[in-house]
Design an enzyme around this catalytic site. Structure first.
Site, PDB file in Angstrom:
ATOM      1  CE1 TYR A   1      44.656  32.141  42.391  1.00  6.92           C
ATOM      2  CE2 TYR A   1      42.248  32.998  42.376  1.00  6.92           C
ATOM      3  CZ  TYR A   1      43.386  32.285  41.985  1.00  6.92           C
ATOM      4  OH  TYR A   1      42.976  31.131  40.899  1.00  6.92           O
TER       5      TYR A   1
ATOM      6  CE1 TYR B   1      46.900  40.078  40.316  1.00  4.86           C
ATOM      7  CE2 TYR B   1      45.984  39.309  42.376  1.00  4.86           C
ATOM      8  CZ  TYR B   1      46.716  39.262  41.247  1.00  4.86           C
ATOM      9  OH  TYR B   1      47.291  37.970  41.064  1.00  4.86           O
TER      10      TYR B   1
ATOM     11  CB  CYS C   1      58.007  49.586  55.888  1.00  2.00           C
ATOM     12  SG  CYS C   1      58.088  49.540  57.628  1.00  2.00           S
TER      13      CYS C   1
HETATM   14  C1  LIG Z   1      44.454  30.286  37.587  1.00  2.00           C
HETATM   15  C2  LIG Z   1      43.811  29.221  36.909  1.00  2.00           C
HETATM   16  C3  LIG Z   1      42.518  28.624  37.020  1.00  2.00           C
HETATM   17  C4  LIG Z   1      41.695  29.219  37.962  1.00  2.00           C
HETATM   18  O1  LIG Z   1      41.371  30.368  37.852  1.00  2.00           O
HETATM   19  P1  LIG Z   1      40.087  31.128  38.689  1.00  2.00           P
HETATM   20  O2  LIG Z   1      40.007  32.424  38.430  1.00  2.00           O
HETATM   21  O3  LIG Z   1      40.488  30.977  40.274  1.00  2.00           O
HETATM   22  O4  LIG Z   1      38.951  30.140  38.670  1.00  2.00           O
HETATM   23  C5  LIG Z   1      42.107  27.467  36.275  1.00  2.00           C
HETATM   24  N1  LIG Z   1      43.012  27.245  35.248  1.00  2.00           N
HETATM   25  C6  LIG Z   1      44.170  27.702  34.963  1.00  2.00           C
HETATM   26  C7  LIG Z   1      44.868  27.064  33.942  1.00  2.00           C
HETATM   27  C8  LIG Z   1      44.605  28.687  35.737  1.00  2.00           C
HETATM   28  O5  LIG Z   1      45.782  29.249  35.449  1.00  2.00           O
END
Ligand SMILES: *Cc1c(COP(=O)(O)O)cnc(C)c1O
Length: 442
Positions: free
Chosen positions: A395, A339, A366
């Site tokens: 993440y 990202y 690599c």
């Molecule tokens: C990824 C996701 C979240 C959490 O997102 P954050 O940015 O980590 O808070 C919550 N709900 C759904 C449906 C998601 O896909």
């Protein structure tokens, strides 16, 4: 450099004491030496603190609320258990995440399954484990009902049904994490909402929820304003047309954290005023009775609880640029490469007398894209030094891979002045253990 960031570091429980970086009161240099690198280090305190501060703000406005931790941000059993002990609920995106939650001793009522592109196997797994699903398309409703029927479950035992609404206003730190808008794959658009709930009502469902999640990594609470207005107007319309009440309304996750030293933390009071207050007024104005308010933060609860430790093996000056080569790469932490995300990187041992130089912090994979930090100003670095890559608790490990046949690292929990191994490092055997060699090559 370091001194001006002290307050910012302190929020994350990071502090230099006699030039050694401490996290949750523990010396990260010593931990790196003891456990080896790369190493994920998780602070129990930070997870608890973040949960409590968020819960307190929600409670101050509306007590009937649940925080569902988005398990995809960090699915370590230990992290789940810590949050469970705080009273958290959970949001899962896959059968594997549900399995992990159940293995952590979390009860099915505490879980919402917000999948995407559900298969019939997904529905069967959810139904057998008594887990509520949050649907992502109208066609899935038909298959969900067929699955209930196939398993001989009467409609009186159906779990509440919820649809993910796409309010068309999204936000996030990267286009890939913005999850609302006509062109994204998530949720159902306004035009289909009445049809979706009409069908659900006619198919025997009697309990309803509704959901949105607009994106991830939102540091400015004002980004929630437009989607909120749209979402509430959709719900109002639905109520007028179908006369249904909602057990819960779920506003998703997305709450961001300050990855950069110049960033302020998300203003929780502002968030409350823009999300929770209009919700509360809405509920009062529609006489729906008590509706459970839900949110699903992942990053907010776990990102700052994690630090990734890595060791410098190579200092390279190619005549144009300085590289500090480290043993963590995008196999260990993919966010910078995937990202272009910023993760602050600081030395585990400070040398104040040294000059500051500008380095690219490069991993061992690599590909030229394997850069964890671009053009970072740091006190002159040496081979064997340790670096701390901050805010890796969301993440981070969950997105790691074995690319370049590198086993994944260990995870250590810091709790009450102790370091406890919570995940063993993978070994070379793990790289080949599921592989089979066809007879003709044996
Ligand atoms: C990824 C996701 C979240 C959490 O997102 P954050 O940015 O980590 O808070 C919550 N709900 C759904 C449906 C998601 O896909």
């Amino acid at each position: 450099m370091i001194v001006e960031h002290e307050r910012w570091l302190k929020r994350k429980d990071l502090e230099y004491k006699s030039d050694f970086l401490h996290f949750a009161g523990m010396n990260l240099f010593e931990l790196a030496k003891k456990h080896g690198t790369p190493l994920y280090v998780i602070s129990e305190d930070i997870i608890r603190q973040r949960y409590r501060e968020l819960k307190k703000v929600l409670n101050s406005e509306y007590e009937n609320n649940d925080i569902h931790f988005a398990v995809k941000a960090n699915s370590s059993l230990t992290v789940l258990k810590i949050l469970q002990s705080e009273g958290a609920n959970f949001d899962c995106t896959s059968r594997g995440e549900i399995f992990t939650c159940l293995a952590a001793g979390i009860s099915p009522e505490q879980i919402i399954y917000t999948g995407n592109m559900f298969t019939n196997e997904d529905f069967e797994y959810a139904i057998k484990n008594k887990i509520m699903v949050n649907l992502d398309s109208i066609s899935q409703l038909k298959r969900l009902i067929e699955t209930y029927k196939r398993l001989n479950i009467p409609s009186s035992e159906y779990k509440p049904i919820s649809f993910r609404i796409n309010p068309e206003f999204g936000a996030g730190h990267h286009p890939h994490t913005i999850t609302a808008g006509k062109h994204v794959k998530f949720g159902i658009l306004e035009e289909q909402v009445v049809e979706a709930y009409t069908r659900a009502k006619n198919s025997g469902f009697s309990k309803f929820g509704i959901h949105m999640h607009i994106g991830s990594g939102i540091i400015n609470y004002k980004d929630y304003e437009q989607p909120m207005i749209k979402f509430l107007s959709i719900i109002r319309n639905l109520r007028e047309k179908l006369d249904i009440s909602f057990e819960f309304i779920d506003f998703g996750g997305g709450l961001g954290i300050p990855y950069r030293p110049e960033e302020e933390p998300l203003d929780l009071e502002g968030y409350k005023n823009i999300v929770l207050r209009p919700f509360k007024e809405f509920v009062l104005s529609t006489s729906m009775g008590s509706v459970n308010f839900k949110i699903e933060p992942g990053r907010y609860l776990s990102a700052e609880s994690g630090v990734l430790l890595t060791q410098i093996n190579t200092i390279k000056n190619n005549g144009y640029k300085l590289f500090a080569g480290v043993d963590a790469g995008f196999n260990t932490l993919i966010r910078p490469t995937m990202y272009g995300s910023y993760h602050h990187i600081i030395p585990c041992k400070l040398s104040k007398e040294k000059n500051e130089l500008v380095y690219d912090i490069a991993g061992p994979i690599c590909e030229s894209g394997d850069i964890l930090g671009k053009e970072r100003k740091l006190p002159e670095l040496s081979e064997n030094d340790y670096l701390a890559i901050m805010d890796a608790g969301a993440y981070g490990y969950v997105m790691s891979s074995q690319y370049n046949s590198r086993p994944r690292p260990a995870e250590v929990l810091l709790t009450q002045g102790k370091d406890v191994l919570i995940r063993k490092p993978e070994t070379h055997d793990d790289l080949i253990k599921n592989q089979l060699i066809p007879d003709h090559l044996k």
